[in-house]
Design an enzyme around this catalytic site. Structure first.
Site, PDB file in Angstrom:
ATOM      1  N   ASP A 187     -36.565 -40.414  54.133  1.00 55.90           N
ATOM      2  CA  ASP A 187     -35.942 -40.190  52.827  1.00 55.90           C
ATOM      3  C   ASP A 187     -36.922 -39.543  51.853  1.00 55.90           C
ATOM      4  O   ASP A 187     -38.125 -39.465  52.109  1.00 55.90           O
ATOM      5  CB  ASP A 187     -35.384 -41.512  52.256  1.00 55.90           C
ATOM      6  CG  ASP A 187     -36.353 -42.671  52.435  1.00 55.90           C
ATOM      7  OD1 ASP A 187     -37.566 -42.419  52.609  1.00 55.90           O
ATOM      8  OD2 ASP A 187     -35.908 -43.829  52.400  1.00 55.90           O
ATOM      9  N   ASN A 211     -32.414 -55.753  49.440  1.00 54.52           N
ATOM     10  CA  ASN A 211     -30.946 -55.765  49.502  1.00 54.52           C
ATOM     11  C   ASN A 211     -30.427 -55.387  50.894  1.00 54.52           C
ATOM     12  O   ASN A 211     -29.239 -55.151  51.055  1.00 54.52           O
ATOM     13  CB  ASN A 211     -30.362 -54.824  48.441  1.00 54.52           C
ATOM     14  CG  ASN A 211     -30.803 -53.377  48.641  1.00 54.52           C
ATOM     15  OD1 ASN A 211     -31.500 -53.054  49.601  1.00 54.52           O
ATOM     16  ND2 ASN A 211     -30.398 -52.504  47.728  1.00 54.52           N
ATOM     17  N   HIS A 252     -31.334 -52.699  52.613  1.00 57.87           N
ATOM     18  CA  HIS A 252     -31.255 -51.265  52.904  1.00 57.87           C
ATOM     19  C   HIS A 252     -32.246 -50.858  53.998  1.00 57.87           C
ATOM     20  O   HIS A 252     -33.285 -51.489  54.180  1.00 57.87           O
ATOM     21  CB  HIS A 252     -31.392 -50.400  51.643  1.00 57.87           C
ATOM     22  CG  HIS A 252     -32.767 -50.281  51.054  1.00 57.87           C
ATOM     23  ND1 HIS A 252     -32.974 -49.973  49.728  1.00 57.87           N
ATOM     24  CD2 HIS A 252     -34.007 -50.413  51.586  1.00 57.87           C
ATOM     25  CE1 HIS A 252     -34.267 -49.906  49.495  1.00 57.87           C
ATOM     26  NE2 HIS A 252     -34.913 -50.181  50.600  1.00 57.87           N
ATOM     27  N   GLU A 293     -28.144 -47.867  50.781  1.00 54.67           N
ATOM     28  CA  GLU A 293     -27.909 -49.060  49.975  1.00 54.67           C
ATOM     29  C   GLU A 293     -26.636 -49.760  50.451  1.00 54.67           C
ATOM     30  O   GLU A 293     -25.798 -49.160  51.128  1.00 54.67           O
ATOM     31  CB  GLU A 293     -27.761 -48.649  48.501  1.00 54.67           C
ATOM     32  CG  GLU A 293     -28.963 -47.881  47.929  1.00 54.67           C
ATOM     33  CD  GLU A 293     -30.187 -48.752  47.653  1.00 54.67           C
ATOM     34  OE1 GLU A 293     -30.444 -49.706  48.418  1.00 54.67           O
ATOM     35  OE2 GLU A 293     -30.897 -48.464  46.679  1.00 54.67           O
TER      36      GLU A 293
HETATM   37  P1  PGA Z   1     -41.528 -51.882  51.108  1.00 55.63           P
HETATM   38  O1  PGA Z   1     -40.130 -51.138  51.084  1.00 55.63           O
HETATM   39  O2  PGA Z   1     -42.090 -51.659  52.480  1.00 55.63           O
HETATM   40  O3  PGA Z   1     -42.352 -51.240  50.043  1.00 55.63           O
HETATM   41  O4  PGA Z   1     -41.261 -53.333  50.848  1.00 55.63           O
HETATM   42  C1  PGA Z   1     -39.295 -51.273  52.184  1.00 55.63           C
HETATM   43  C2  PGA Z   1     -37.971 -50.612  51.906  1.00 55.63           C
HETATM   44  O5  PGA Z   1     -37.526 -50.611  50.750  1.00 55.63           O
HETATM   45  O6  PGA Z   1     -37.364 -50.105  52.864  1.00 55.63           O
END
Ligand code: PGA
Length: 242
Positions: free
Chosen positions: A67, A136, A138, A143
């Site tokens: 992304d 959440n 994702h 999302e």
């Molecule tokens: P993080 O993010 O590794 O910084 O916790 C993970 C994500 O949001 O996929």
């Protein structure tokens, strides 16, 4: 899913990084799917360490990132291109020309999505995909929603994601949109490693492993994939019955 609980992020990084290095040693032109965020960084450090020691080379590897933010110059310090350059690419021997990103500043999102799908297909698809998971649920920037997404698209980021990532933005507000690979596209990877550490991920991890398969927890789609290894620390494993 094969769930492995290790004592901390560094042990997870070593195990996950070794898995990547072993694949690349066997198949020097492997296609890797890469993620940003804090979760994969210890694995990237392990890959850097082993490349520096001459145990593995990424010269012929091709990568696709999941992304990229919209509305952020590619060279901005918070772009995912910059992140990957700083955390991995500039410290191993991969040519930058072998690394692929969605263009968050594209004028035509459908055309950009089609371009990425074509590039993935031409490369033979992703052999090993590294994922984190959002609080959440994702994966990538998919999302929670009403339907599982398929190919890449532009997504409006949720308040939970904006709250989680805003602290990294010190000179401007965090973008509200991103381009992300879709869930269906992520699931086409032949092998997937998901890394989650810390208590803030425990609810999402439990929903991913034990909840129903629903787009309200995009990571739950991984239950339908035949080769997923989930690395957790004890805090992220929480109450899940592993
Ligand atoms: P993080 O993010 O590794 O910084 O916790 C993970 C994500 O949001 O996929």
């Amino acid at each position: 899913m094969n769930v492995i609980v290790l004592e901390n992020a560094s042990a997870i990084g070593q195990a996950a990084g070794d898995m990547v290095c072993e694949l690349v040693s066997r198949r020097p032109n492997a296609v890797l799917g890469l993620a940003t965020g804090s979760s994969p960084v210890p694995a990237y450090r392990r890959m850097i360490e082993r490349c520096g020691a001459g145990e593995v080379s990424f010269r012929e590897v091709t990568t696709f990132n999941l992304d990229e933010y919209c509305g952020l110059p590619a060279e901005h310090k918070n772009s995912y291109r910059t992140f990957m350059r700083e955390e991995l690419f500039s410290q191993v021997d991969i040519p930058l020309g072998n690394t692929n990103f969605l263009d968050g500043n594209c004028a035509d999102e459908a055309a950009e999505s089609a371009r990425y799908s074509r590039a993935l297909e031409a490369a033979g698809g992703v052999e090993l995909q590294i994922l984190g998971i959002g609080r959440n649920g994702h994966i990538g920037f998919n999302e929670p929603g009403e339907a599982f997404t398929q190919e890449a698209y532009k997504v409006a980021l949720t308040p939970s994601t904006i709250e989680a990532n805003s602290p990294y933005f010190t000179d401007r507000p965090m973008p509200a949109y991103a381009m992300t690979m879709g869930v269906g596209q992520i699931l086409r990877a032949r092998k997937i490693i998901l890394i989650a550490t810390g208590e803030a991920k425990a609810d999402a991890v439990r929903a991913m492993l034990e909840g129903e398969i629903t787009p309200r927890c995009p990571a739950s789609a991984l239950q339908g994939h035949p080769d997923v290894t989930v690395y957790l620390d004890p805090a992220a494993a929480g109450e899940a019955s592993i």
